[in-house]
Design an enzyme around this catalytic site. Structure first.
Site, short mmCIF file in Angstrom:
data_model
loop_
_atom_site.label_atom_id
_atom_site.label_comp_id
_atom_site.label_asym_id
_atom_site.label_seq_id
_atom_site.Cartn_x
_atom_site.Cartn_y
_atom_site.Cartn_z
N GLY A 261 0.92 -1.33 -0.06
CA GLY A 261 0.01 0.02 -0.10
C GLY A 261 0.71 1.31 -0.03
N CYS A 328 -11.45 22.10 16.71
CA CYS A 328 -11.57 22.49 18.06
C CYS A 328 -11.23 21.44 19.21
CB CYS A 328 -13.06 22.95 18.16
SG CYS A 328 -13.18 24.68 17.38
N GLU A 329 -9.77 21.16 18.91
CA GLU A 329 -9.20 20.06 19.58
C GLU A 329 -7.84 20.20 19.22
OE1 GLU A 329 -10.38 15.64 20.04
OE2 GLU A 329 -11.96 16.79 19.36
C1 LIG Z 1 -2.84 -2.65 5.30
C2 LIG Z 1 -2.62 -3.63 4.57
C3 LIG Z 1 -1.47 -4.03 3.58
C4 LIG Z 1 -0.68 -2.90 3.27
O1 LIG Z 1 0.23 -2.34 3.99
P1 LIG Z 1 1.29 -1.10 3.69
O2 LIG Z 1 2.05 -1.06 4.99
O3 LIG Z 1 0.47 0.15 3.44
O4 LIG Z 1 2.00 -1.50 2.58
C5 LIG Z 1 -1.30 -5.18 3.17
N1 LIG Z 1 -1.93 -6.43 3.55
C6 LIG Z 1 -2.74 -6.31 4.46
C7 LIG Z 1 -3.63 -7.58 4.76
C8 LIG Z 1 -3.23 -5.07 5.02
O5 LIG Z 1 -4.33 -4.92 5.98
#
Ligand SMILES: *Cc1c(COP(=O)(O)O)cnc(C)c1O
Length: 399
Positions: A261, A328-329
Site C-alpha cells: 500500500g 477545536c481540539e
Molecule cells: C494494510 C495492509 C497492507 C498494506 O500495508 P502497507 O504497509 O500500506 O504496505 C497489506 N496487506 C494487508 C492484509 C493489510 O491489512
C-alpha cells in the site's frame, strides 16, 4: 513534480487539496517488479485501503496490479474500477460471516484469518478455494500501533495452531490454495522478513495444492531525508533465491504475491493547505492551516512525521513553527519544525500524503473533505470533487 506545479494546482482546484503524482506510483511499481523480475509468477496486489480513489485503482490496474481488499466495499470499488474478481484478494478481519460469503459469491479470492470462520466456511462451501492468513509471530519493525505479527495480535491464525488448521481442512475437505502473512507496516530489517518467510514456507509444506504464497507488505518508505527505507532490491535478491528453491522442492508452480500500500502511493502524495493564521505565543509561533486531523490524522494518530515545506516562499529564511489545524481540539501536525518563513495566506505542502491520508479523513467539525487531483502527463485531473454542504446533509433527516 515541481513546487510550482503544486502552487498552480492549488490555484486551480482550491485548498486544502490532495495531489497524487502518477509517475511516482508507476516508478515504485516498476521498482518492486524489477526487484522480483526473476520470479516467473509474481503478483502485486495493491492494498486499496491506503488510497482508495477509483481513479487510482484504474491507474494501478493499467500497470498490471491486482488488488488487496479488507472490506466488501473495497471489493465492490475494485470491481467498479474494472478489476475482474480473480484479480482481487479479500483479507478481512473480524467481519461477519455473511460478508465473507458475499465476497465468495462475487468470485474474489477469500483469505481467512480465524479458526472458527475457517471451520464454518469449509463446512458450508467446501468447493470454494481459500487462502489462510498465518501469524508467524514475527514483528518486523514498526511501533505498537502498526505491528501485527506479535503474540497478542488479532490478525492471522497462529502458526502454533497448524495442527488445528489441518484437522479442519481434513474434516471439511476444503481446498487451501494459498498461504498468507502480513507482519505489519514498516519492515526495517530484511533478515526479520526472511525469517518470517521461512516460517511461511514451513507452513506451506502442510498443504498439497497451493497456487500462491502471499508475503503481505510492510515495506518502509522514507518520511524524512534521514529516514531509512526498505532495501527492496536486496530483499528481492534474497527472497527470490529462497522462493525459487522452495518452489522446486514443493514440486508445483507457485505465484509469489505482495500487497504493498504505502510503498506504492505514500511518496506520490502531496497535501496542500493554506495558512489562515500565524500566532505568536509566549513559547512558540503557531502556523494555523485550513485543515486538521479531519483531513490528515497520521501525525496525531501514529506520531508520523510528514515533511512540511512552505511552497509559497521556498527560499525564505528558515524559522521554527508549530503547525496546527483549525479543529477545536489539539491537532498538531508538527512541533517546533524548521520551515521557510511563513506569512498568512502561504501554501504549505505536506509530503508522503498518498497513503492513509485521504482514506482516513472524516467530516469532524462538519468540514468538507478536500478534493483529490491526479498529476499525469504534466496535467492535473480532478479525480474527486471537494465536498459541499449537500454532501454533509445528504443522509440526515430533519424532524
Ligand atoms: C494494510 C495492509 C497492507 C498494506 O500495508 P502497507 O504497509 O500500506 O504496505 C497489506 N496487506 C494487508 C492484509 C493489510 O491489512
Amino acid at each position: 513534480m515541481q513546487s510550482q506545479d503544486l502552487v498552480k494546482l492549488a490555484e486551480e482546484f482550491g485548498s486544502p487539496l490532495y495531489v497524487y503524482d502518477a509517475e511516482k506510483i508507476k516508478s515504485q511499481y516498476d521498482r518492486l517488479s524489477s526487484a522480483f523480475s526473476k520470479v516467473p509468477r509474481l503478483r502485486i496486489n495493491y492494498a486499496v485501503k491506503a488510497l482508495s480513489n477509483i481513479a487510482i485503482l484504474q491507474l494501478v490496474k493499467s500497470m498490471g496490479s491486482n488488488l488487496d481488499t479488507v472490506s466488501i466495499q473495497e471489493v465492490k470499488l475494485g470491481l467498479y474500477a474494472g478489476f475482474k474478481p480473480d484479480q482481487i484478494i479479500y483479507t478481512p478481519n473480524g467481519v461477519s460471516f455473511e460478508e465473507i460469503e458475499e465476497a465468495a459469491r462475487l468470485g474474489v479470492q477469500i483469505n481467512i484469518d480465524n479458526l472458527s470462520v475457517l471451520e464454518h466456511f469449509g463446512t458450508k462451501h467446501p468447493t470454494v478455494p481459500v487462502c489462510i492468513r498465518i501469524n508467524p509471530h514475527v514483528m518486523a519493525g514498526g511501533n505498537s500501533n502498526i505491528s501485527v505479527g506479535h503474540i497478542d495480535s488479532k490478525f492471522g491464525i497462529s502458526i502454533h495452531q497448524m495442527p488445528h488448521i489441518l484437522r479442519i481442512v481434513e474434516n471439511t475437505k476444503m481446498h487451501i490454495n494459498g498461504i498468507h502473512m502480513h507482519t505489519g507496516s514498516d519492515i526495517l530489517d530484511i533478515e526479520v522478513f526472511l525469517y518470517a518467510a521461512e516460517i511461511l514456507f514451513e507452513a506451506a509444506n502442510n498443504f498439497k495444492e497451493l497456487d500462491f504464497l502471499d508475503f503481505g507488505s510492510g515495506f518502509k518508505v522514507p518520511y524524512n531525508k534521514a529516514d531509512v527505507e526498505t532495501n527492496i532490491e536486496e530483499l528481492g535478491k534474497k527472497l527470490t533465491k529462497r522462493f525459487l528453491a522452495f518452489e522446486a522442492s514443493y514440486g508445483r508452480e507457485l505465484t509469489l504475491a505482495f500487497e504493498p500500500g504505502k510503498f506504492l502511493v505514500s511518496e506520490a502524495g502531496y497535501f496542500l493547505a493554506k495558512v489562515n493564521v500565524v500566532k505568536q505565543t509566549t513559547s512558540t509561533v503557531f502556523a494555523g492551516i485550513d485543515s486538521g486531523f479531519n483531513h490528515l490524522i497520521r501525525p496525531m494518530f501514529y506520531g508520523s512525521q510528514h515533511y512540511i515545506e512552505n511552497i509559497s516562499n521556498p527560499k525564505g529564511k528558515e524559522r521554527f513553527y508549530t503547525v496546527v489545524g483549525y479543529i477545536c481540539e489539539t491537532d498538531t501536525f508538527a512541533n517546533n519544525r524548521r520551515i521557510a518563513e511563513i506569512k498568512e495566506g502561504d501554501l504549505l505542502c505536506f509530503r508522503n500524503a498518498g497513503a492513509y491520508c485521504y482514506s482516513m479523513s472524516s467530516n469532524y467539525n462538519s468540514r468538507y473533505k478536500p478534493a483529490e487531483v491526479l498529476w499525469k502527463d504534466g496535467k492535473g485531473i480532478l479525480i474527486r470533487a471537494r465536498e459541499t454542504f449537500e454532501d454533509l446533509i445528504k443522509n440526515q433527516i430533519l424532524i
